[in-house]
Enzyme design. Structure first.
Site: not given
Ligand code: GLN
Length: 482
Positions: A81, A156, A180
């Site tokens: 990532k 994400s 995420s």
């Molecule tokens: N969807 C969540 C956010 O937007 C989690 C994102 C993540 O785990 N990096 O904060």
């Protein structure tokens, strides 16, 4: 070796290399060919440094020829990532702010991969600075769900999930602050594991919300995820929150299975209003499967669940507003070409470099930390966070693992939620609490909807009980596939 339609279990790949049936160079070439053929329709990768990956593969093959492999997975590529530092490669966080940044050092996990001979492969797309649930907040292009191109891969870590699901890499690393790793794993029909907070060093992971962030594996099977966790877990003095004790052998424990029947708790708050009917049916089916395997299933309560989303979006944004202060065009990041003075330079650089979701969160986070509002929002959220954590500690007095849906719905369509940030935030409703409590958790595929879209179930275990987590996941996966 012919190009794989899908990757076999990573242990089988390792065995083929050990027996001389294939080489690391062939494996990396297969990944490169697959990226070339498939990725134009998916958009999982932001970039791949083919020459570097091949160079590492050649070094691995030479080690093998000398009988000096560095570990069981020497020569196997791992998708990365684009929020995890790999020395000499881009580290963009899918943001214009860091579009031209090359990172001068390796993250702890990258060092660990290299120490075992594994090969960091490519830079995977994500929501900008890991803020989002669909990979549509990337400033550098969106990713499609390989199962259905009209749908998002989740986020994400959507690039990591899509790359694994589309068999472009055998496995990948993602990061998880509020879901995420697990939500995109669920959306793409793969396995994703967020370790206990502190199990994997955050050194070299670009910080979003430091008290919640963890790096973890995304893979095709529970066993593969356990093997990758073995490769990256363990203490690191450069991360003050890294757990000091050496981790157990996860893959070995997962293969061994539980010693006594597992007690599985179903938190009733996770099966209420808002849960999609097809998701509920698939998850309840999984519960029946585990019960048939001898698990004792009971309903439990996590009474503070309803506060998880607001608490998360206060704490995560507060931490983000502080962490992202460093991108000012002077110390780091995009620098505006013209500015009247120093302050104007900050305004313009940040204004141009950050996308709208990142700005929204910085504004929100700055607000909840500001004088006069700190007590009302931030401090209060921290208190409720403690309550949420206590709910879990209490639940684990009577059960070994919790089982819930990973996401309330199957993958949603591209564009469906982009105009409504709040509805996007609500997609995280089942994953956020485990981050707030610091617990290990994972998503495991548990079937398809009628339209053929993947559904995932989530398992949550007590702190540092990844072994139990993996055993429960393996038990389910094994009985489902048999
Ligand atoms: N969807 C969540 C956010 O937007 C989690 C994102 C993540 O785990 N990096 O904060």
């Amino acid at each position: 070796m012919s190009r794989p339609a899908h990757f076999p279990a990573v242990r089988e790949l390792a065995a083929s290399m050990a027996s001389g049936e294939c080489t690391s160079v062939q494996l990396v070439e297969d990944c490169l060919a697959r990226v070339r053929d498939v990725d134009p329709g998916v958009g999982a990768f932001l970039s791949v440094d083919a020459e570097k990956a091949l160079e590492a593969a050649r070094a691995s093959d030479e080690r093998r020829a000398r009988g000096a492999v560095l570990g069981p997975f020497d020569g196997i590529p791992v998708g990365m990532k684009d929020v995890i530092a790999v020395k000499g490669e881009p580290l963009t966080c899918a943001s214009r702010m860091l579009e031209n940044f090359t990172v001068p050092y390796d993250a702890h996990v990258t060092e660990r991969l290299r120490a075992g001979g594994l090969i960091p492969f490519g830079r995977l797309n994500m929501d900008e600075f890991a803020m989002g649930s669909s990979t549509e907040n990337s400033a550098l292009g969106t990713t499609r769900n390989p199962v259905s191109a009209d749908h998002t891969p989740g986020g994400s870590s959507g690039g990591s999930a899509a790359a694994v699901a589309a068999r472009m890499v055998p496995w990948a690393l993602g990061s998880d602050t509020g879901g995420s790793i697990r939500q995109p794993a669920s959306f793409c029909g793969i396995v994703g594991l967020k370790p206990t907070y502190g199990r994997v060093s955050r050194y070299g992971l670009v910080a979003y919300a430091s008290s919640l962030d963890q790096i973890g594996p995304m893979a095709n099977s529970v066993e593969d995820a356990a093997c990758l966790l073995d490769a990256i877990a363990g203490p690191d003095e450069r991360d003050s929150t890294s757990w000091r004790e050496a981790p157990p052998a996860f893959a070995e424990a997962a293969a061994r299975g539980p010693e006594r029947p597992l007690r599985v708790g179903l938190p009733k708050e996770y099966f209420g209003k808002g849960l999609g009917a097809e998701v509920e049916a698939a998850v309840r089916g999984a519960v029946d499967t585990l019960a048939a395997q001898g698990c004792e299933v009971s309903e439990i309560s996590l009474p503070h669940t309803e506060y998880a989303v607001p608490v998360y979006y206060i704490i995560a944004t507060a931490e983000a507003s502080s962490n992202l202060a460093r991108y000012d065009g002077v110390r780091y990041g995009h620098r505006a070409k013209e500015a009247a003075d120093g302050i104007d330079l900050y305004f313009r650089s940040r204004g141009e470099g950050f996308g709208s979701e990142v700005k929204r969160r910085i504004i929100l986070g700055t607000y909840v930390l500001s004088s006069g509002y700190y007590d009302a929002y931030y401090l209060r959220a921290q208190k409720v966070r403690t309550r949420i954590r206590e709910d879990f500690v209490k639940a684990f007095e009577s059960v070994d693992v919790l089982l819930t849906p990973t996401a309330p719905t199957p993958p949603f369509r591209r564009g469906e939620k982009t105009g409504d940030p709040l509805s996007m935030y609500l997609a995280d409703i089942y994953t956020i609490s485990a981050n707030l409590a610091g617990l290990p958790c994972m998503s495991v595929p548990c079937g398809l909807t009628e339209a053929g879209l993947p559904v995932g179930l989530q398992l949550i275990a007590p702190h540092f009980a990844e072994t139990t987590l993996l055993q429960a996941a393996r038990l389910y996966e094994g009985s489902r596939l048999s």
